[in-house]
Scaffold this motif. Structure first.
Motif, mmCIF file in Angstrom:
data_model
loop_
_atom_site.group_PDB
_atom_site.id
_atom_site.type_symbol
_atom_site.label_atom_id
_atom_site.label_comp_id
_atom_site.label_asym_id
_atom_site.label_seq_id
_atom_site.Cartn_x
_atom_site.Cartn_y
_atom_site.Cartn_z
ATOM 1 N N LEU A 1 -6.299 -4.417 -1.910
ATOM 2 C CA LEU A 1 -5.378 -4.580 -0.784
ATOM 3 C C LEU A 1 -6.098 -4.562 0.555
ATOM 4 C CD1 LEU A 1 -2.212 -2.481 -1.734
ATOM 5 C CD2 LEU A 1 -2.330 -4.929 -1.252
ATOM 6 N N TRP A 2 -6.856 -3.483 0.801
ATOM 7 C CA TRP A 2 -7.450 -3.363 2.129
ATOM 8 C C TRP A 2 -8.641 -4.309 2.307
ATOM 9 C CZ3 TRP A 2 -12.426 -1.823 3.197
ATOM 10 C CH2 TRP A 2 -13.135 -1.163 2.182
ATOM 11 N N ASP B 1 1.134 3.733 -3.329
ATOM 12 C CA ASP B 1 0.684 5.120 -3.147
ATOM 13 C C ASP B 1 1.835 6.101 -3.355
ATOM 14 O OD1 ASP B 1 -1.645 6.898 -1.958
ATOM 15 O OD2 ASP B 1 0.216 7.563 -1.001
ATOM 16 N N ALA C 1 0.836 -1.204 0.000
ATOM 17 C CA ALA C 1 0.000 0.000 0.000
ATOM 18 C C ALA C 1 0.869 1.253 0.000
ATOM 19 C CB ALA C 1 -0.931 -0.001 1.212
ATOM 20 N N LEU D 1 -4.490 3.819 -4.122
ATOM 21 C CA LEU D 1 -4.539 2.690 -3.195
ATOM 22 C C LEU D 1 -5.531 1.674 -3.747
ATOM 23 C CD1 LEU D 1 -3.774 1.368 -0.503
ATOM 24 C CD2 LEU D 1 -5.694 2.581 0.549
ATOM 25 N N LEU E 1 -7.972 2.592 4.787
ATOM 26 C CA LEU E 1 -6.756 2.004 5.331
ATOM 27 C C LEU E 1 -6.700 2.161 6.854
ATOM 28 C CD1 LEU E 1 -4.357 0.517 4.084
ATOM 29 C CD2 LEU E 1 -3.061 2.646 4.202
#
Length: 249
Positions: free
Chosen positions: A130-131, A120, A116, A126, A180
């Motif tokens: 991922l999150w 970024d 991340a 982002l 995030l």
């Protein structure tokens, strides 16, 4: 039976090298919405990379930072990510060798926050993958390893997402930062305040580095505050500093 922390750290370090190699794939492919499956290839001439050239860190050193097919320079970021992931895995194993839940949290933080931060930093985006993947995987792991901790963690994540999502337009942050930070709250619970403070300090330090690179304020007009790298570094730090008492209270 007690676990030997040094032996566990050694195993974690090797696993960190392997996962670090995978994180390099994620950093390269996720922004382009490419599948993480499939063989790695040279980004310039698309020649498949031989398995022995794909050995974490050693492959880059053996090739002296250039692809074997067309001599295209290979960024030093690749071995650095692999080495950093290995070191962080080993530290996590050393400090949380007696608590599987906290070890799972620290490993999850490393696997999500490292890519991340780098994605970024390079592209100012982002990837949602991922999150979302991090939150679902961590929630499942905590439910198995420590159901009580999992039940206590979700309210922190949801409240953080709600509050920061509502004020995202008023702060120097985007909705991705709120996503995030909600994942960070799932990891550290009430210590999310510490994560925010530390993230702000790290982000200001990174902004100072950017300012030095531009050498003047005018060069910063189109540069935002690097919040995601600050959040990522702060989250990993606090998951490593956490203890059973402080996280599970």
């Amino acid at each position: 039976m007690s676990t030997n922390p040094v032996a566990l750290a050694a195993v974690a370090a090797v696993m960190g090298l392997v996962y670090g190699s995978f994180l390099n794939v994620a950093i390269h492919r996720l922004p382009n919405r490419r599948s993480l499956l499939g063989r790695s290839a040279c980004p310039k001439c698309s020649t498949p990379i031989a398995a022995h050239h794909n050995v974490p860190v050693l492959g880059w050193l053996w090739l002296r930072g250039r692809s074997s097919c067309c001599a295209t320079p290979i960024s030093a970021r690749y071995p650095l990510v692999e080495a950093a992931t290995s070191v962080l895995f080993a530290i996590a194993a050393l400090v949380h060798h007696d608590d599987p839940a906290l070890l799972a949290i620290a490993i999850a933080a490393i696997l999500v926050m490292v890519p991340a931060a780098l994605v970024d930093w390079e592209l100012a985006i982002l990837p949602h993958t991922l999150w979302i993947a991090g939150a679902l995987t961590l929630a499942g792991a905590l439910t198995v390893l420590d159901p009580d901790l999992a039940a206590r963690a979700w309210p922190y994540a949801l409240v953080t997402l709600g509050v920061l999502g509502a004020v995202a337009l008023l702060l120097p942050m985007g909705i991705a930062d709120a996503y995030l930070l909600s994942l960070a709250a799932l990891m550290v619970q009430w210590r999310i305040g510490y994560v925010l403070i530390t993230a702000a300090l790290i982000s200001l330090l990174l902004l100072a580095v950017i300012a030095r690179r531009h050498r003047n304020v005018h060069g910063l007009r189109n540069t935002g505050v690097p919040m995601v790298p600050g959040i990522a570094a702060s989250t990993v730090l606090w998951t490593l500093l956490a203890t059973t008492t402080t996280v599970s209270t």
